[in-house]
Design an enzyme around this catalytic site. Structure first.
Site, PDB file in Angstrom:
ATOM      1  CG  HIS A 148      -3.382 -10.335   4.351  1.00  0.00           C
ATOM      2  ND1 HIS A 148      -4.657 -10.795   4.430  1.00  0.00           N
ATOM      3  CD2 HIS A 148      -3.459  -9.068   3.883  1.00  0.00           C
ATOM      4  CE1 HIS A 148      -5.477  -9.845   4.013  1.00  0.00           C
ATOM      5  NE2 HIS A 148      -4.784  -8.794   3.680  1.00  0.00           N
ATOM      6  CG  HIS A 202      -1.212   3.311   9.441  1.00  0.00           C
ATOM      7  ND1 HIS A 202      -2.193   3.940   8.685  1.00  0.00           N
ATOM      8  CD2 HIS A 202      -1.474   1.986   9.349  1.00  0.00           C
ATOM      9  CE1 HIS A 202      -3.005   3.027   8.177  1.00  0.00           C
ATOM     10  NE2 HIS A 202      -2.588   1.830   8.552  1.00  0.00           N
ATOM     11  CG  HIS A 208      -1.762  -1.195   1.375  1.00  0.00           C
ATOM     12  ND1 HIS A 208      -3.084  -1.196   0.976  1.00  0.00           N
ATOM     13  CD2 HIS A 208      -1.518  -2.434   1.848  1.00  0.00           C
ATOM     14  CE1 HIS A 208      -3.608  -2.401   1.203  1.00  0.00           C
ATOM     15  NE2 HIS A 208      -2.673  -3.173   1.737  1.00  0.00           N
ATOM     16  CG  PHE A 209       4.143   2.088  -2.479  1.00  0.00           C
ATOM     17  CD1 PHE A 209       4.475   1.383  -1.327  1.00  0.00           C
ATOM     18  CD2 PHE A 209       5.010   2.011  -3.566  1.00  0.00           C
ATOM     19  CE1 PHE A 209       5.638   0.615  -1.247  1.00  0.00           C
ATOM     20  CE2 PHE A 209       6.182   1.249  -3.495  1.00  0.00           C
ATOM     21  CZ  PHE A 209       6.490   0.554  -2.342  1.00  0.00           C
ATOM     22  NE  ARG A 210      -1.004   3.445   3.916  1.00  0.00           N
ATOM     23  CZ  ARG A 210      -1.838   2.491   4.296  1.00  0.00           C
ATOM     24  NH1 ARG A 210      -2.892   2.196   3.546  1.00  0.00           N
ATOM     25  NH2 ARG A 210      -1.643   1.835   5.406  1.00  0.00           N
ATOM     26  CG  ASN A 238      -6.359   0.155   0.739  1.00  0.00           C
ATOM     27  OD1 ASN A 238      -5.355   0.050   0.047  1.00  0.00           O
ATOM     28  ND2 ASN A 238      -6.347  -0.052   2.036  1.00  0.00           N
ATOM     29  CG  ASP A 275      -1.093  -6.128   4.130  1.00  0.00           C
ATOM     30  OD1 ASP A 275      -1.378  -5.152   3.423  1.00  0.00           O
ATOM     31  OD2 ASP A 275      -1.842  -6.572   5.026  1.00  0.00           O
TER      32      ASP A 275
HETATM   33 ZN   LIG Z   1      -3.231  -5.088   2.340  1.00  0.00          ZN
END
Ligand SMILES: [Zn+2]
Length: 426
Positions: free
Chosen positions: A224, A297, A52-54, A84, A293
């Site tokens: 996962h 944060h 997730h590189f956001r 996401n 994964d």
């Molecule tokens: Zn994930």
């Protein structure tokens, strides 16, 4: 541009125009730069099939620049990004926006997942060049049990019937999570996370996904996977693939006392019994590959109380050192690492020219030194989040060079090129 990696375990390796041009023996190529790999091991470039590189949307946590530099440090040459972000990658327009960001900023190769929401089937039928479709089985929060299972069945049936692509599932049962949350609602200990989302929560969703894939004939991948019970389930369905994360291999519920919400992650960390089963699964081939994964944060967010702290841990920088350390500890072979971190993801997702050290394949290469010992420190973290749950661990076995498309990008923990990666193909 020509480079020869001299004296690798398979002889010399000639990289030319982004391709592995020749392997073996003593290669004397006029004009080529020679890099001595004596005593080191040359692996196919590591593929992290779940990050997730956001970006777009949460660049305060990570972006394609910082995330891809962290990947290079970890010996990772290709990442597959999850949908996401904000906007979510659930329309072709949003996908093109993310692709433009990655092309402009990513130092590693990349592939994109598309989100399956139950409301974007027409886009999914039209979209081209995606790694797979990601479905969150907990996505229908707020509905009753019947509506949830009917909605999910229709969503998965439509996907299985209308795309050959892999449907990658986040398998946790939302209804059970809600029920368990009610039980623990007045508690604040981080440990309750593994009780609220216990192994029955994961098993219920994985079972349903496997059942629907059988019923409608789809290509299913469980993301996962974290429990012994799910492994037992999947042992009966060899056509279903699955991945395991480093945090589920290296942490147990006993680590909440020290790491609190810094190891709050979905699905949660498990018992020693589950962890032992996962290690057995990565050794015996039941687990298709290891993916991180990587879900960064900020420290301030992770310092909030249990109910407000976001779930997710970073991982792209340290997955390979963790696995190499496991090799040095006799838990795996180096061949297992290549299978789990290079060959596995390339094979499951059918990526062209990646995952193997073969003539004609892309010159994505990770050179590792099995004798380097280093303590993991928060201050060395390259990811924008600036921390890692593995801080304090001393690991033996580290990547020392990362080549992407034949270009040396990382050497001795320095980023040595500003070159950009490319999107994967089939
Ligand atoms: Zn994930």
């Amino acid at each position: 541009m020509k480079t020869v990696l001299k004296n690798s375990q398979v002889g010399d390796i000639l990289l030319e125009d982004g391709i592995i041009a020749k392997i073996g023996g003593n290669i004397d190529s006029p004009g080529a730069e020679e890099i001595d790999c004596t005593g080191k091991h040359v692996l196919p470039g590591v593929i992290d099939a779940h990050v997730h590189f956001r970006s777009p949307g949460h660049e305060e946590k990570e972006d394609w620049e910082s995330g891809s530099r962290a990947a290079l440090m970890g010996g990772v040459t290709t990442v597959f990004d999850m949908p996401n972000t904000n906007p979510q990658t659930v329309t072709i327009e949003a996908l093109e926006q993310k692709r433009a960001l990655a092309r402009a900023k990513s130092h590693v190769n990349f592939g994109m997942f598309f989100g399956g929401t139950g409301h974007n089937l027409e886009e999914i039928k039209k979209v081209k060049g995606i790694v797979g479709v990601k479905v969150y089985m907990g996505a229908t929060t707020g509905q009753t049990v019947d509506e949830t299972s009917e909605f999910m069945e229709k969503l998965l049936r439509d996907l299985f019937e209308s795309t050959e692509k892999i449907i990658a599932i986040h398998a946790e049962d939302e209804e059970l999570i809600k029920k368990h949350s009610e039980t623990y609602k007045s508690d604040i200990a981080p440990e309750i996370h593994s009780l609220i989302r216990n192994d029955s929560v994961a098993l219920a969703a994985s079972k349903r996904a496997v059942h629907l894939a059988k019923k409608y004939g789809g290509n299913l991948h469980i993301c996962h996977m974290s429990t012994k019970k799910e492994l037992e389930l999947l042992s009966k369905y060899p056509e279903v693939t699955c991945e395991v994360t480093p945090h589920h291999l290296f942490f147990t519920v006993g680590d909440y006392a020290r790491l609190e919400n810094f190891i709050k992650v979905n699905p949660p960390v498990r018992s020693k019994n589950d962890v032992d089963a996962l290690w057995e699964g990565v050794r015996n081939g039941l687990v298709s590959f290891v993916a991180t994964d990587h879900a960064p944060h900020l420290v301030a967010e992770k310092q909030r109380g249990y109910w407000d702290a976001p779930a997710g841990v970073p991982g792209v920088e340290f997955a390979l050192p963790l696995m190499l350390d496991a090799v040095n500890n006799g838990r795996l072979s180096l061949g297992d690492v290549a299978r789990l971190m290079c060959e596995g993801p390339a094979t499951v997702y059918g990526i062209r020219g990646k995952g193997f050290l073969k003539e004609g394949y892309d010159a994505d290469i990770t050179v590792v030194d099995m004798d380097i010992s280093r303590e993991v420190l928060d201050k060395d973290v390259v990811s924008k989040c600036g921390w890692t749950p593995y801080a304090g661990m001393t690991l033996r076995g580290w990547p020392v060079m990362t080549f992407v498309g034949g270009v040396l990008m990382m050497e001795g923990r320095e980023i040595v090129s500003g070159n950009k990666g490319k999107e994967v193909t089939w």
